[in-house]
Design an enzyme around this catalytic site. Sequence first.
Site, mmCIF file in Angstrom:
data_model
loop_
_atom_site.group_PDB
_atom_site.id
_atom_site.type_symbol
_atom_site.label_atom_id
_atom_site.label_comp_id
_atom_site.label_asym_id
_atom_site.label_seq_id
_atom_site.Cartn_x
_atom_site.Cartn_y
_atom_site.Cartn_z
ATOM 1 N N SER A 252 61.969 11.786 8.494
ATOM 2 C CA SER A 252 62.869 11.068 9.063
ATOM 3 C C SER A 252 64.418 10.503 8.351
ATOM 4 C CB SER A 252 61.788 10.296 10.339
ATOM 5 O OG SER A 252 62.778 9.163 11.191
ATOM 6 N N LYS B 295 61.686 15.784 10.049
ATOM 7 C CA LYS B 295 61.295 15.481 11.063
ATOM 8 C C LYS B 295 62.850 14.209 11.607
ATOM 9 C CE LYS B 295 59.165 11.493 13.076
ATOM 10 N NZ LYS B 295 57.829 10.495 12.834
ATOM 11 N N GLN C 267 64.485 10.542 20.151
ATOM 12 C CA GLN C 267 63.702 10.742 21.161
ATOM 13 C C GLN C 267 64.559 9.300 22.178
ATOM 14 O OE1 GLN C 267 60.056 10.400 19.794
ATOM 15 N NE2 GLN C 267 59.758 12.207 20.378
#
Length: 438
Positions: free
Chosen positions: A197, A222, A226
Site C-alpha cells: 500500500s 496493494k 476505495q
Amino acid sequence: IGVTVNIFNDTILIVSPISGGPSEKLGIRAGDRIIKIADERVAGIGITTNQVYSKLRGKKGTVVKVDVLRHGVNDLISFSITRDKIPIYSVDAAYKIDGTTGYIRLSRFSATTIKEIRETLSKFKKDGIINIILDLSDNGGGYLDAAVALADEFLSADKLIVYTSGAHTEKKEYFSTAGGLYEKGKLVIMIDENTASASEIVAGAIQDWDRGLIVGRRSFGKGLVQNPFSFPDGSLIRLTIARYYTPTGRLIQKPYNEGYEEYSKELNTRVSHGELLHKDSIHYVQASPYYTKVLKRKVFGGGGITPDVFVPVDTSAYSVSYQRIIAKGILNDFVLSYIDKNRTDLKNKYTDFKQFKNSFKADSVLLKSLITYAAQKSLTFKPSDYEKSKKMLSVMLKASIARDVWGSSEFFEIYNVTNESFIKAMETLNNWDRSFSK
C-alpha cells in the site's frame, strides 16, 4: 496507562513504560509487577491478556489505582494513574550507522508519521548524516497523505509521486513540493513481500525518479482506492473505484483476473514458484517494461514494486527448532526472566548501550540456559538445529536484551548485523555508481 506489559509467571510484568506517558511520569519502572488493580488482586489468578486490557484501559482522564511489587522494596507501591491518550509511533527504530549514514525503520503510515520522520531527519542532519537507509520491510501501509509527504522529503519540487485512475473516476495526481529535508544524498529503501500500500507508493516514486535504489524482494501489490458507503442498518461496504499508479504508469495492484481464491493465494504461489529465493523466478504481470524518468532504467509493474537489488530469503540459520522457540514466545519469555534477575547488574556493568553493544556476549553458557529453559517448556532443541541456529540465537538474545533494557532502535542496531537485506543495502551504498548502472 502508557506501559508495555507481558504476563510472566502468572503476573503482569511491566516490560517498559512508554516515554512521556502517564505511568512513566509517576515513576513506574520496567520490571515492576502489578499485583493489584483497583484493590483487586490480579497476580497468581490466571489472568488473561484480554482481562489485563479491560482492567487497565479506559477513557482519557479517568483514574485507575495499581499496586506494584518492585525489587528491593518490601511493601507494595501504590500509584493512581490518570489515563491518557497514548501515541502509537510509526518510527520503530532510527540510529546512526556510521559517520554519514543513518537507518530508519518505519512500521506504518499514520497521522503522526510525517512529524516523526521530520524530527528524525532533522536530527540526522544535525549529526552530519548524508545517506539514508529507509526500512519498509513488513510495512503494511496506511495513510496516503503520509506516504506522499514522506516521498516529498526526498524528491525535489514538482515531481509526480503517484496518481489514481479508474473507469468512472477522474485521474488524480499527487506532486512533490519544494524544501524536502533530504532531496540529496544516497537513499536505499528496503522492501519485502509484506511491504504494501502506502509503502509501495513511496518505493515506486523513489525508484521511478532514480532518486534511490530499492533492495529486497517484490512487494505485496496493494494499490486500490476505495470509497465507503454506509447503510441505514449501520452496515457499510467499501467499493473499489480506482487504482494507484507510480509516476511511470506502473500499476501497483496485483491482478484479480482469476478471482478471490487465486488472489488470496498469490503470496503462497510466489513461494511455490521459488520467487523468494531466485530473482529469475519473479513473475511480471505487466510484461512490457517501463523506463525510469531520469536514467531510463528498465522497471516492471502490475503487482508490487520489484527491487533494483534482489535479496533472497535467508534460510541458512532458520532451523525448525529455532522457528518454534521464536513462534512460541519462549525466547522472549527467557529474556524477560533473564533481565528480571539481572537488570541491576546489567545497568551497573553497562553504563550505556554502546558499551553493551561492544562488550556483551550471548555466550554458550547463556545459550545453553535458553535451551534448558525451552526444554522446561516442552520444546526440545535438536543438536543439529542448535548447530545451525546458534549464531542467530546469540544475536536474537543480545538484541532482545537490548530492546528490553534500552529500546527498539537498539534492537535493530544489533539485529541488522545479520539481516541480509540490511547488509545488501550497505553494500549498495558503498558501491553506489556500480549499483545504479545495473
